[in-house]
Write a protein that holds these residues in place. Sequence first.
Motif, PDB file in Angstrom:
ATOM      1  N   ALA A  49       0.828  -1.208   0.000  1.00 52.49           N
ATOM      2  CA  ALA A  49       0.000   0.000   0.000  1.00 52.49           C
ATOM      3  C   ALA A  49       0.862   1.257   0.000  1.00 52.49           C
ATOM      4  O   ALA A  49       0.531   2.255  -0.654  1.00 52.49           O
ATOM      5  CB  ALA A  49      -0.932  -0.007   1.214  1.00 52.49           C
ATOM      6  N   LEU A  50       1.975   1.204   0.723  1.00 57.77           N
ATOM      7  CA  LEU A  50       2.863   2.364   0.784  1.00 57.77           C
ATOM      8  C   LEU A  50       3.486   2.642  -0.581  1.00 57.77           C
ATOM      9  O   LEU A  50       3.609   3.805  -1.000  1.00 57.77           O
ATOM     10  CB  LEU A  50       3.948   2.118   1.830  1.00 57.77           C
ATOM     11  N   LEU A  51       3.866   1.586  -1.286  1.00 59.10           N
ATOM     12  CA  LEU A  51       4.384   1.765  -2.637  1.00 59.10           C
ATOM     13  C   LEU A  51       3.295   2.280  -3.569  1.00 59.10           C
ATOM     14  O   LEU A  51       3.557   3.121  -4.444  1.00 59.10           O
ATOM     15  CB  LEU A  51       4.955   0.453  -3.164  1.00 59.10           C
ATOM     16  N   ALA A  52       2.065   1.796  -3.397  1.00 53.88           N
ATOM     17  CA  ALA A  52       0.953   2.297  -4.206  1.00 53.88           C
ATOM     18  C   ALA A  52       0.716   3.782  -3.944  1.00 53.88           C
ATOM     19  O   ALA A  52       0.391   4.546  -4.867  1.00 53.88           O
ATOM     20  CB  ALA A  52      -0.309   1.498  -3.927  1.00 53.88           C
ATOM     21  N   LEU A  53       0.878   4.203  -2.685  1.00 53.09           N
ATOM     22  CA  LEU A  53       0.717   5.616  -2.345  1.00 53.09           C
ATOM     23  C   LEU A  53       1.681   6.481  -3.153  1.00 53.09           C
ATOM     24  O   LEU A  53       1.295   7.524  -3.696  1.00 53.09           O
ATOM     25  CB  LEU A  53       0.959   5.816  -0.845  1.00 53.09           C
ATOM     26  N   SER A  57      -6.640  -0.272  -5.242  1.00 55.48           N
ATOM     27  CA  SER A  57      -7.205  -1.618  -5.324  1.00 55.48           C
ATOM     28  C   SER A  57      -6.571  -2.414  -6.449  1.00 55.48           C
ATOM     29  O   SER A  57      -6.214  -3.586  -6.279  1.00 55.48           O
ATOM     30  CB  SER A  57      -8.724  -1.540  -5.542  1.00 55.48           C
ATOM     31  N   VAL A  58      -6.420  -1.790  -7.607  1.00 54.82           N
ATOM     32  CA  VAL A  58      -5.883  -2.500  -8.761  1.00 54.82           C
ATOM     33  C   VAL A  58      -4.422  -2.883  -8.521  1.00 54.82           C
ATOM     34  O   VAL A  58      -3.993  -4.009  -8.783  1.00 54.82           O
ATOM     35  CB  VAL A  58      -6.017  -1.638 -10.037  1.00 54.82           C
ATOM     36  N   ALA A  59      -3.630  -1.936  -8.006  1.00 58.48           N
ATOM     37  CA  ALA A  59      -2.203  -2.186  -7.815  1.00 58.48           C
ATOM     38  C   ALA A  59      -1.935  -3.301  -6.816  1.00 58.48           C
ATOM     39  O   ALA A  59      -0.976  -4.061  -6.967  1.00 58.48           O
ATOM     40  CB  ALA A  59      -1.509  -0.904  -7.351  1.00 58.48           C
ATOM     41  N   LEU A  60      -2.785  -3.421  -5.808  1.00 58.50           N
ATOM     42  CA  LEU A  60      -2.566  -4.432  -4.780  1.00 58.50           C
ATOM     43  C   LEU A  60      -3.050  -5.829  -5.191  1.00 58.50           C
ATOM     44  O   LEU A  60      -2.850  -6.785  -4.447  1.00 58.50           O
ATOM     45  CB  LEU A  60      -3.238  -4.025  -3.470  1.00 58.50           C
ATOM     46  N   ASN A  61      -3.663  -5.925  -6.372  1.00 59.29           N
ATOM     47  CA  ASN A  61      -4.193  -7.218  -6.790  1.00 59.29           C
ATOM     48  C   ASN A  61      -3.700  -7.680  -8.159  1.00 59.29           C
ATOM     49  O   ASN A  61      -3.683  -8.879  -8.434  1.00 59.29           O
ATOM     50  CB  ASN A  61      -5.728  -7.178  -6.808  1.00 59.29           C
ATOM     51  N   ILE A  62      -3.293  -6.761  -9.002  1.00 60.77           N
ATOM     52  CA  ILE A  62      -2.990  -7.134 -10.377  1.00 60.77           C
ATOM     53  C   ILE A  62      -1.650  -7.853 -10.513  1.00 60.77           C
ATOM     54  O   ILE A  62      -1.431  -8.600 -11.468  1.00 60.77           O
ATOM     55  CB  ILE A  62      -3.025  -5.879 -11.284  1.00 60.77           C
ATOM     56  N   GLY A  63      -0.744  -7.658  -9.554  1.00 65.17           N
ATOM     57  CA  GLY A  63       0.574  -8.273  -9.642  1.00 65.17           C
ATOM     58  C   GLY A  63       0.555  -9.787  -9.580  1.00 65.17           C
ATOM     59  O   GLY A  63       1.531 -10.433  -9.947  1.00 65.17           O
ATOM     60  N   ILE A  64      -0.571 -10.363  -9.175  1.00 68.81           N
ATOM     61  CA  ILE A  64      -0.646 -11.824  -9.067  1.00 68.81           C
ATOM     62  C   ILE A  64      -0.482 -12.495 -10.426  1.00 68.81           C
ATOM     63  O   ILE A  64      -0.051 -13.640 -10.522  1.00 68.81           O
ATOM     64  CB  ILE A  64      -1.996 -12.226  -8.414  1.00 68.81           C
ATOM     65  N   VAL A  65      -0.782 -11.781 -11.511  1.00 67.59           N
ATOM     66  CA  VAL A  65      -0.723 -12.399 -12.838  1.00 67.59           C
ATOM     67  C   VAL A  65       0.715 -12.624 -13.292  1.00 67.59           C
ATOM     68  O   VAL A  65       0.963 -13.477 -14.153  1.00 67.59           O
ATOM     69  CB  VAL A  65      -1.485 -11.562 -13.881  1.00 67.59           C
ATOM     70  N   TYR A  66       1.673 -11.862 -12.734  1.00 69.63           N
ATOM     71  CA  TYR A  66       3.072 -12.081 -13.131  1.00 69.63           C
ATOM     72  C   TYR A  66       3.998 -12.240 -11.935  1.00 69.63           C
ATOM     73  O   TYR A  66       5.216 -12.136 -12.057  1.00 69.63           O
ATOM     74  CB  TYR A  66       3.589 -10.963 -14.044  1.00 69.63           C
ATOM     75  N   GLY A  67       3.436 -12.498 -10.767  1.00 70.28           N
ATOM     76  CA  GLY A  67       4.226 -12.880  -9.614  1.00 70.28           C
ATOM     77  C   GLY A  67       5.274 -11.877  -9.177  1.00 70.28           C
ATOM     78  O   GLY A  67       6.324 -12.258  -8.680  1.00 70.28           O
ATOM     79  N   GLY A  68       5.021 -10.579  -9.353  1.00 71.83           N
ATOM     80  CA  GLY A  68       5.974  -9.569  -8.909  1.00 71.83           C
ATOM     81  C   GLY A  68       7.183  -9.409  -9.810  1.00 71.83           C
ATOM     82  O   GLY A  68       8.157  -8.762  -9.427  1.00 71.83           O
ATOM     83  N   MET A  69       7.140  -9.974 -11.022  1.00 72.54           N
ATOM     84  CA  MET A  69       8.293  -9.916 -11.920  1.00 72.54           C
ATOM     85  C   MET A  69       8.429  -8.584 -12.654  1.00 72.54           C
ATOM     86  O   MET A  69       9.425  -8.339 -13.323  1.00 72.54           O
ATOM     87  CB  MET A  69       8.214 -11.049 -12.955  1.00 72.54           C
ATOM     88  N   ASN A  70       7.417  -7.749 -12.583  1.00 66.06           N
ATOM     89  CA  ASN A  70       7.480  -6.408 -13.158  1.00 66.06           C
ATOM     90  C   ASN A  70       7.632  -5.402 -12.025  1.00 66.06           C
ATOM     91  O   ASN A  70       6.702  -5.190 -11.259  1.00 66.06           O
ATOM     92  CB  ASN A  70       6.218  -6.119 -13.978  1.00 66.06           C
ATOM     93  N   LEU A  71       8.812  -4.800 -11.932  1.00 70.83           N
ATOM     94  CA  LEU A  71       9.043  -3.839 -10.850  1.00 70.83           C
ATOM     95  C   LEU A  71       8.103  -2.640 -10.954  1.00 70.83           C
ATOM     96  O   LEU A  71       7.797  -2.002  -9.957  1.00 70.83           O
ATOM     97  CB  LEU A  71      10.505  -3.360 -10.873  1.00 70.83           C
ATOM     98  N   TYR A  72       7.674  -2.326 -12.173  1.00 63.32           N
ATOM     99  CA  TYR A  72       6.741  -1.210 -12.368  1.00 63.32           C
ATOM    100  C   TYR A  72       5.300  -1.721 -12.315  1.00 63.32           C
ATOM    101  O   TYR A  72       4.483  -1.443 -13.196  1.00 63.32           O
ATOM    102  CB  TYR A  72       6.991  -0.515 -13.703  1.00 63.32           C
TER     103      TYR A  72
END
Length: 426
Positions: free
Chosen positions: A347-351, A378-393
Amino acid sequence: MNGERTLSKKAQFGLLSLIPLYFMVAGLLAQPIDEIGAGIVRIISEPDFLITDYFVIGGIGAAFINAGILALISIWMAYALKMDLSGHTITAACLMFGFSLFGKNLLNIWAILFGIFLYARYHRTSVSRYLYIGFYGTSLSPIITEIMQIGQLPLEGRLVLSLLAGSLIGFVLPSLATHVHYAHKGYSLYNVGFACGIIATVIVSVLKSFGMTIESRLIWSSGNDTILFILLAVLFGGMAVGALVWGGKETFTVYRQILKSFGLSGTDYLKEAGGAATVLNMGINGLFATIMVLAVGGDLNGPTIGGIFTIVGFSATGKHLRNICPIMFGVCLGAAFKTWNIYDPSALLALLLSTTLAPIAGEFGWIAGMIAGFLHSSVALNIGIVYGGMNLYNNGFAGGMVAIFMVPVIQAVRDRRARARGGLSL
């Protein structure tokens, strides 16, 4: 511009280099020199998908040295290619520095940059045309590190596979980044981050189909707020004061013009407003972002400093207080109603990184900006599941999705109101 003294190109690039040099000196003071080398080795060898704080992996000194060297390399490459210093040079250098505190390292960026070189060669044009896209594209560097961790393959096989994957990423990125820009129309500043999210989704899906498993990761340091705040405050305060001294009394006048801009992707404050006002904007935004992290109870560490430097970097190409505040306040509003706390790591990174949507607030106003921030969290905290955190952006991918969703709706509503005032109907 506006009474500023003119600097030579060499002096301009040298001045930008002072930022990574500042942190490299701080790194040498923060950690014994004999430990820094071992720390950098750990940084290179460890998996580094989101969220991996290099302050924990290698130590604060090693993290700052790693980040400083990579930022200097990016600055030197632009200078060696005889490119002019622009706002985009500043943005690329700041992002290279910031994300080299939690994902990019001295080994895992090169295959992707090699792919950019191949793309330029294929199209028989200068690599300088795609250099910044290449720097941004290194957000997918964790994929290279992850491939190197495949234990059942021999080292030679892992090297070849990582080189092929990185080259493919670099080769397809320029055309994809150009294409996806039309989808959000410049209302998300992290355009390459959006393109990288698409690439990461495809590549990680392929890797998973061959049996590779990617576990969640959270390595997050705390307890260094005081010293890191002083370090950042001295830099950003010095930038603001230096800009006022350099630019003179007209600097604030020009800065107010920056505050009136929408900040759409492609903006270059360095060319439009001059160096003094741009550096003032960077310093003010850096201080604001740093204070925001502490005000919400967050930690200053590698990832959050990376987020802060993303704001600072894009302060040369689109961000200012007037268009980032509504977005960040929208994220804070989301924390009051959702199932997470604003000081949680993601959440802090999303901020901080939600400010990719600054152009929405810049053009459509505070309410639209707060809604964008609310949705983005909401989107940022859930969408990363599709690529397992492999996209730093990750927030760039999320921001692109939110912009594609929101902007047509806002424009349709605004168009309907305009037609109603003119006695017309849709």
